[in-house]
Each structure stands twice: as C-alpha cells, then as structure tokens.
Write a protein that holds these residues in place. Structure first.
Motif, PDB file in Angstrom:
ATOM      1  N   ASN A  22       1.255   7.301  -2.730  1.00  0.00           N
ATOM      2  CA  ASN A  22      -0.009   6.594  -2.899  1.00  0.00           C
ATOM      3  C   ASN A  22      -1.177   7.539  -3.069  1.00  0.00           C
ATOM      4  O   ASN A  22      -2.076   7.301  -3.885  1.00  0.00           O
ATOM      5  CB  ASN A  22      -0.260   5.687  -1.692  1.00  0.00           C
ATOM      6  N   TRP A  23      -1.177   8.614  -2.299  1.00  0.00           N
ATOM      7  CA  TRP A  23      -2.250   9.584  -2.469  1.00  0.00           C
ATOM      8  C   TRP A  23      -2.281  10.137  -3.879  1.00  0.00           C
ATOM      9  O   TRP A  23      -3.323  10.263  -4.506  1.00  0.00           O
ATOM     10  CB  TRP A  23      -2.082  10.733  -1.475  1.00  0.00           C
ATOM     11  N   PHE A  50      -4.741   2.906   0.425  1.00  0.00           N
ATOM     12  CA  PHE A  50      -3.556   2.704  -0.386  1.00  0.00           C
ATOM     13  C   PHE A  50      -3.758   1.536  -1.308  1.00  0.00           C
ATOM     14  O   PHE A  50      -4.057   0.431  -0.871  1.00  0.00           O
ATOM     15  CB  PHE A  50      -2.346   2.486   0.511  1.00  0.00           C
ATOM     16  N   ALA A  61      10.672   7.522   4.652  1.00  0.00           N
ATOM     17  CA  ALA A  61      10.220   6.540   3.671  1.00  0.00           C
ATOM     18  C   ALA A  61       8.708   6.393   3.724  1.00  0.00           C
ATOM     19  O   ALA A  61       8.030   6.368   2.686  1.00  0.00           O
ATOM     20  CB  ALA A  61      10.885   5.196   3.936  1.00  0.00           C
ATOM     21  N   SER A  62       8.176   6.325   4.943  1.00  0.00           N
ATOM     22  CA  SER A  62       6.734   6.140   5.041  1.00  0.00           C
ATOM     23  C   SER A  62       5.996   7.376   4.550  1.00  0.00           C
ATOM     24  O   SER A  62       4.967   7.274   3.879  1.00  0.00           O
ATOM     25  CB  SER A  62       6.336   5.802   6.471  1.00  0.00           C
ATOM     26  N   LEU A  76       7.025   9.476   2.245  1.00  0.00           N
ATOM     27  CA  LEU A  76       7.086   9.499   0.786  1.00  0.00           C
ATOM     28  C   LEU A  76       6.101   8.514   0.174  1.00  0.00           C
ATOM     29  O   LEU A  76       5.430   8.814  -0.815  1.00  0.00           O
ATOM     30  CB  LEU A  76       8.498   9.164   0.325  1.00  0.00           C
ATOM     31  N   THR A  77       6.028   7.326   0.774  1.00  0.00           N
ATOM     32  CA  THR A  77       5.093   6.345   0.245  1.00  0.00           C
ATOM     33  C   THR A  77       3.668   6.829   0.365  1.00  0.00           C
ATOM     34  O   THR A  77       2.867   6.688  -0.561  1.00  0.00           O
ATOM     35  CB  THR A  77       5.212   5.028   1.020  1.00  0.00           C
ATOM     36  N   THR A  78       3.361   7.408   1.521  1.00  0.00           N
ATOM     37  CA  THR A  78       2.012   7.928   1.725  1.00  0.00           C
ATOM     38  C   THR A  78       1.648   8.919   0.638  1.00  0.00           C
ATOM     39  O   THR A  78       0.621   8.798  -0.032  1.00  0.00           O
ATOM     40  CB  THR A  78       1.932   8.634   3.094  1.00  0.00           C
TER      41      THR A  78
END
Lengths: 440, 307
Positions: A291-292, A392, A283-284, A286-288
């Motif tokens: 956001n990029w 982010f 999850a982290s 994918l979020t990273t």
C-alpha cells in the motif's frame, strides 16, 4: 497501472523465474548425480553381498516400501511398541487438515482413498476462505499492536527531524526485522533443538513453510517414520530431514531421529499456531508495504499529472495571448484544446481568464500572468497531507485519484461508468483538498 | 449477531476455525486410517516374506540400511529405481517447474534442494521473488478485473438487473467458467493421456495445484518412462498450466470477494471497533497468493476515500 509497467513487471518475473531455474540447476545437478551414484553403489554393494536377492526383487520391494511409506505405513518389524502408531492418528490428521487450509500442503502424508481426495477438495474449498478470514483478523490485531509500538518509534524519529519518507522506510524495515526475529529466527533455533536439524535446514524449513510453499522434505513434528522404522539402529541417524552429510555417511554422528518431540504432546499444535501467526504477520507486512508503494506511485503520478496540467494551461495562455495579438478574426490555433471556453472578449485581458483547457475541474488559479511560477495547490496538496496520503487506499480508487488530480478528463472518462456498479456504497468522507474541484 | 462485541466475534471465528480443523481431522482419520493400516500390514507381510526368502544371506540390518538410505533419498526427490536413464531431476524444464512452484508457493515437493548452497539460495530466492510475484499479481488483478466486470455490467444494463444481483451472477459465472476451463478440462486431458490415474485423481491434482496447496503426491508424467522430449513438454505444459490457472483462480477469488455478501462477512469478523483506517486497510487487503486474499476494496466502505 499502466500497461508498460505491467509488461515490465511481467518480464521481470519471467526473467527471475528463468534465472532461478538456471541457478538451481547449476547448484543441484551435480549433487543429484552424486546422490544417485551413491545410491546406485549402495544398491550394487547390497546385491553383491547378498547374491540370493535378485535385482528385480529388490527393485519391486523398494518400490512397494516407498509407496507404502508415502501412504503412511510404518514397516516396523519389531512392532510391539509402535503398533499403535498410525500416520492418521488424530494429531497428524489435524496437522494435515491444517496444511490443507493454509495451502502449505507438505505432501509427506498423502491421501490414498478416493473418498479422502474428494473430501479434501471440498474441505479446501470451504476451509481456505475461512482461514483467509481468520488470517485477516489475526493479522489485523498483530499489525495494529505492532504499529502502535512502531508509532512511538516513528515519533522519536520525527523529533530528530528525520525526513518523513525516510521515517516510513525505517519503520517498514523495523516491522520486518521484528517479524523476522519473532517468527523466523526464534523458531529456527527451536527447530534446531527439537528436530535435530542444522541451522540452514531449520531456516530453510521456516521460509518454505511461512511462504506456504511447503515442499515437505522437512516437516516439523512429523513422526519420524524412519526413526521409528528401525529403532534398533537409532544410532544411524536416518531421521527424516537429516543433513546431507549424514546421508552420505550414516555413522553415529548426531542426535538420533527419535527426537524429544515425540513425547511433547503440545508440539504440533504449537507449530500450527506459529504458522498461523507467522503467516498473518508477513501477510500484513507485505500489504503494508504494497500500500505504501501504491501511495507513493500515485502521489508521483499526481504530481506528474499536476505538472502536465500546469504545462498545458501555460501553453494555452501563451497561445491565447499570441492569437489575441494576431487579431480576433484569426482562428485560435489550439482550438481543439479549448472547446468549453468562450472567445476572449477583450484583447487587453486575455491572461486573467482562467484558461485551463485540459483540466476543466481545476478551480484554483492555474494561469498566472507570469507563467513560470512554482507549482500551485494541486501538486502541493499531495505533500501537504502526508497522513492522508500514507493512509491505505484501495486499488480502485486509483481511477478516482486520477480524476481528482486534474488529469485530462477525456481519456479517463470512459472508466467512470464502471465504478458505480462495482462499488455502490462509497461514503464520501470529509472533503479533501484534492476533491475540491471534482464534481464526483 | 451484529451486536456481538469484537472480541466475541474473533472468538467465534477462532472456535469455528478449530472446529473445522477438528472436523477435517476426524473425517480424514476415518477415511484414511483403515487403508493406511492395511497398507502397513501388507508391507510388514512383504518385509517378512522377503526376509524369510533371503534371510539366510542377509545379515541383520543390511536391508534396513539400504532401505533407510533409499527412502531418505526419495524424500528429497532422488529416485532409487531405474538406472538413471530417465530424465534427470534438475534439467532445465524441471528446474523451471521447481522455481515456478516456489514463486507461486505451490511447492510440489517432488524435487527439493539437496545441497546447502541450494537451500540457502532457495531461501534468498523466495524472500526476494515472492514480493515481486505478488506485485505482479496485484498489477494483473488491477488491470484484468475491470475487464472482467464489463460483461457483467453489460448484462446488468441489458436485463435491468439490480447491481448486487448482477455482481453475484457475474461472480458465479466466472467461477464456473474458471472451474470448467482450468480444473475440469485439464483433468479430463490428464485422465485421457495418462492411463494410470482416475478422473478423480486428475481433478484432485488440478485442484491442489491451483489452490497452491501442492501436495505433490500425484504428478503427471513422473516415472512413466516417457521419451525425454515428451517429458519436458509435459513439464512445460504443467508450468504454463500452473501460471495461467493460478491467475484465473486469483481473478475469480477477487471477483467473489468483491461481492457485498462476502464483504459484509469479512467486515463482520474483521472490524474491531475504532480502529485506524490505516490498519483496517492493511490487513483486509492482502495480496497473498495463498488465496487468503480479501481485497483492499473490502475495506472501502469503512474507509475515508482517497480522493
């Protein structure tokens, strides 16, 4: 996000859905037909060999057995050793609750009672957000400790003069690889050993679990009903999840289904722990990455917006000069673009006035006397502060960035009143160069 | 409570989580254990009578062998009942439903790939397809949530409500609307159309599909001997329901998680001292379809704004 992008994305996903369906159909339908045929043959053979059993009776019986197994019963006739086994002993119930909260939902153990189903609904309503918060926290920890490690590596890359964009991509790839190693490959080998699955089946189980899809055709740590079902025929590997080849020729060919995990009490909790960590990690990641990507797209849009504004102001300059030459009585041809501007006072100095008709916020000199100059600060600022850009940024600041990046105000203005009610407390951070012209 | 150290807060959250799991386990065990045991006893009795009736002509192990094969096949979605005249498992609407259940991470499990090629493709498909669908969901959320907040803003200005109260009202109203339209209504339809399930079972099915748990123990239309065309329509309807319902659910969750109260709670558990703004935003902003979404905006108060 633009509606065209959205529509494109929607079309892409739908296309992906349909093409996936076609491929699955092509891959699986032959197998399904074959499996169905073989099953029919086995049934026919049985009925022929045992003529006293009628087809109808057998059918009913199989249906009852299937229903019961779905409900967790264990039809072990030699019930001396396994009479205490229940599908709902505390460990399995714990595991089931876990699959509910993570929304994996294997479905290998099904709820039968109405009270159970009702409880499940309310339990999930509370448990899923609770798990979400936990996931956020764990992912936070995991992400930051891994990022520190990757930060070192990034520093090395930068020392080697690798371009920053490439560094980001490399660190994303590294993040992914480490995650795959820790949470995908290692468990694959563990499950291969513990459950007796093939490599493909183990990786299939890992992916299906970590994405929370959770089909339930393979479940780690499940008491293998079929293995317990017929302990006298252990050599016939009917353990749940046996490979397809073994299904077709149930001869002693592999490790029996009564796997060592039955004796290892901590197995299921460990599996649960792995699920939690793996979920948090991916999850982290994918979020990273998300956001990029968002930052990159916003930066691109900012640059485009800056360039557009530049072009517009240059057009305004040229037009102004043209109208000056025509005479002060001639109406400015692009009047609608320059409402806030007073008429040029002296024909000799039209260019010195900062003409920015479509971008009133810009205070940087935007109309140089020589129009084809390189892009000025608004676009350069996006590149000058990579660390900030790569921080982010939340979704709704999309509109704010568009305001601050000198896009034409009019079409965006209507969005502004919406933001304050949604985000009442947005502390203004230290002044950023892009904000200089924005009266927020 | 606010004076707790970050570690203590994490510990509290972990303990609460374990307690919740334990509670669920005990309650489920209490509720489900006895019926399962009874079913087990019934099954044993039936097996005994079957063997008593036909034991003479049944060699030991023949029945078990057949049962074993049949049941493993069932676990993979191949039905041993019927003579194959009912709709096949992998025709196009079913395959579509399968891929939809993959991409939405629901995973009903009534169908699962049997072949090695199918499994390998499944892995690759999910690895590529999930990020795409997550991106889509993020995009849709981005577009639709402002749309949804407009009625709330209108109501707030009309009735002079303070923004937090208006936000709460709007979230609750949206939640009720979504529950009514996407859980109760379909459950009622299902209950009316399909005779053999109770209203509770229908609600349970709708809920477990929309929350992407997807237990799959009850699936409408299966095994009811419907005309193939009707069966396909059923599946397509289910597909549409799944996609739309999930979207509605996600929007609701997003609206709820933007409430100040929820954000405060997340911040309480999520903050861990002088953390990088980068990390905070990364973790608190998940776009997972697993409904563990806490929006990136939750980190907004603690972050330096972008612009």
């Amino acid at each position: 996000m633009r509606s065209t992008t959205l529509l494109a994305l929607l079309a892409l996903v739908l296309l992906y859905l349909v093409s996936g369906a076609l491929v699955f159909q092509a891959l699986e339908q032959p197998h399904e037909q074959q499996a169905q045929r073989e099953l029919g043959e086995a049934r026919e053979k049985f009925l022929r060999a045992h003529p006293s059993v009628s087809d109808h009776d057998l059918g009913l019986f199989i249906k009852d057995v299937a229903d019961a197994l779905g409900g967790g019963a264990n039809p072990d006739t030699n019930s001396t050793s396994n009479s205490n086994h229940s599908a709902w002993d505390l460990g399995s119930a714990f595991f089931f609750s876990g699959t509910i909260i993570t929304t994996i939902g294997y479905g290998n153990a099904a709820l039968r009672t109405d009270a159970g189903r009702l409880f499940c609904i309310f339990y999930a309503l509370v448990g899923i957000p609770l798990f979400g918060i936990l996931l956020a926290g764990v992912g936070d920890r995991l992400g930051s400790s891994l990022r520190r490690g990757i930060g070192h590596i990034e520093a090395i890359f930068l020392k080697w003069h690798v371009p920053p964009g490439l560094v980001r991509i490399l660190s994303a790839v590294l993040f992914l690889l480490i995650g795959c190693l820790l949470f995908v490959l290692t468990p694959t080998f563990v499950f291969c050993y513990m459950e007796g699955w093939s490599k493909l089946e183990a990786i299939y189980f890992v992916v299906v679990t970590l994405t929370t899809v959770g089909f339930g055709d393979y479940v780690a740590g499940e008491a293998t009903f079929l293995g317990l079902l017929f302990p006298s025929h252990r050599a016939l590997s009917w353990a749940q999840g046996m490979s397809h080849n073994q299904l077709l020729s149930p001869l002693p060919g592999g490790v029996p289904g009564a796997s060592p995990n039955q004796n290892f009490a901590a197995y299921q909790p460990l599996v649960w722990f792995w699920i939690l960590l793996g979920l948090a990690y991916f999850a982290s990641v994918l979020t990273t990455i998300g956001n990029w990507l968002r930052v990159v797209s916003r930066r691109t849009r900012a640059e485009m917006g800056g360039l557009t504004a530049q072009a517009a102001s240059w057009t305004g300059t040229v037009t102004a000069r043209v109208t000056q030459r025509v005479g002060p009585t001639a109406p400015p041809p692009s009047e609608k673009e320059r409402p806030p501007l007073p008429p040029p006072p002296c024909p000799a100095q039209p260019a010195s006035r900062p003409l920015s008709p479509t971008a009133p916020e810009k205070t940087e000199p935007s109309s140089p006397p020589t129009p084809p100059t390189p892009p000025t600060p608004p676009t350069a600022s996006a590149l000058d502060y990579p660390s900030e850009n790569l921080a982010f940024i939340d979704e709704s600041s999309d509109t704010q960035s568009e305001r601050g990046c000198a896009l034409p105000r009019a079409p965006r203005g209507r969005r502004r009143p919406l933001n304050p009610p949604r985000k009442p407390s947005r502390p203004r951070g230290p002044g950023r160069p892009r904000d200089k012209g924005v009266p927020a | 409570m606010g004076a707790l150290r970050p570690w203590a807060r994490y510990g509290l959250l972990a303990v609460a989580h374990l307690l919740a799991l334990g509670l669920g386990a005990t309650v489920l065990q209490a509720l489900e254990g006895p019926p399962a045991l009874r079913l087990q006893a019934n099954l044993r009795a039936e097996l005994a009578t079957f063997q008593a009736e036909f034991g003479a002509c049944l060699p030991a192990g023949a029945l078990e062998e057949l049962l074993g094969t049949a049941l493993v096949a069932q676990a993979h979605g191949v039905s041993s009942l019927g003579n194959g005249s009912e709709a096949r498992n992998w025709d196009l609407p079913s395959a579509l439903l399968f891929t939809a259940s993959l991409l939405t991470t629901t995973g009903f499990g009534h169908m699962a790939p049997l072949s090695a090629g199918g499994k390998a493709f499944c892995v690759a498909y999910t690895a590529l397809g999930l990020p795409a669908s997550l991106a889509l969901v993020a995009a849709l959320r981005h577009c639709l949530v402002p749309l949804l907040s407009r009625p709330g803003a209108w109501v707030a200005t009309r009735w002079q409500l303070p923004p937090p109260r208006a936000a709460l009202l709007q979230a609750v109203a949206l939640g009720l609307l979504v529950v009514g339209v996407f859980v109760l209504l379909p459950a009622l339809v299902l209950w009316g159309v399909q005779g053999d399930c109770s209203l509770l079972e229908a609600i349970y099915f709708c809920f477990s599909s929309l929350s992407t748990i997807g237990l799959g123990d009850l699936l409408p239309g299966r095994g009811s001997g419907l005309h193939p065309v009707l069966y396909h329509l059923c599946q397509l309807a289910l597909l549409g329901y799944l996609l739309l319902g999930l979207l509605a659910m996600l929007l609701t969750v997003e609206t709820f998680s933007e409430l100040p109260q929820v954000r405060a709670m997340v911040k309480f558990f999520g903050s861990s001292g002088p953390v990088n703004a980068e990390d905070e935003g990364a973790i608190l902003g998940q776009d997972e379809l697993a409904l563990s979404t806490m929006p990136p905006s939750a980190a907004a108060p603690a972050q330096v704004p972008a612009c």
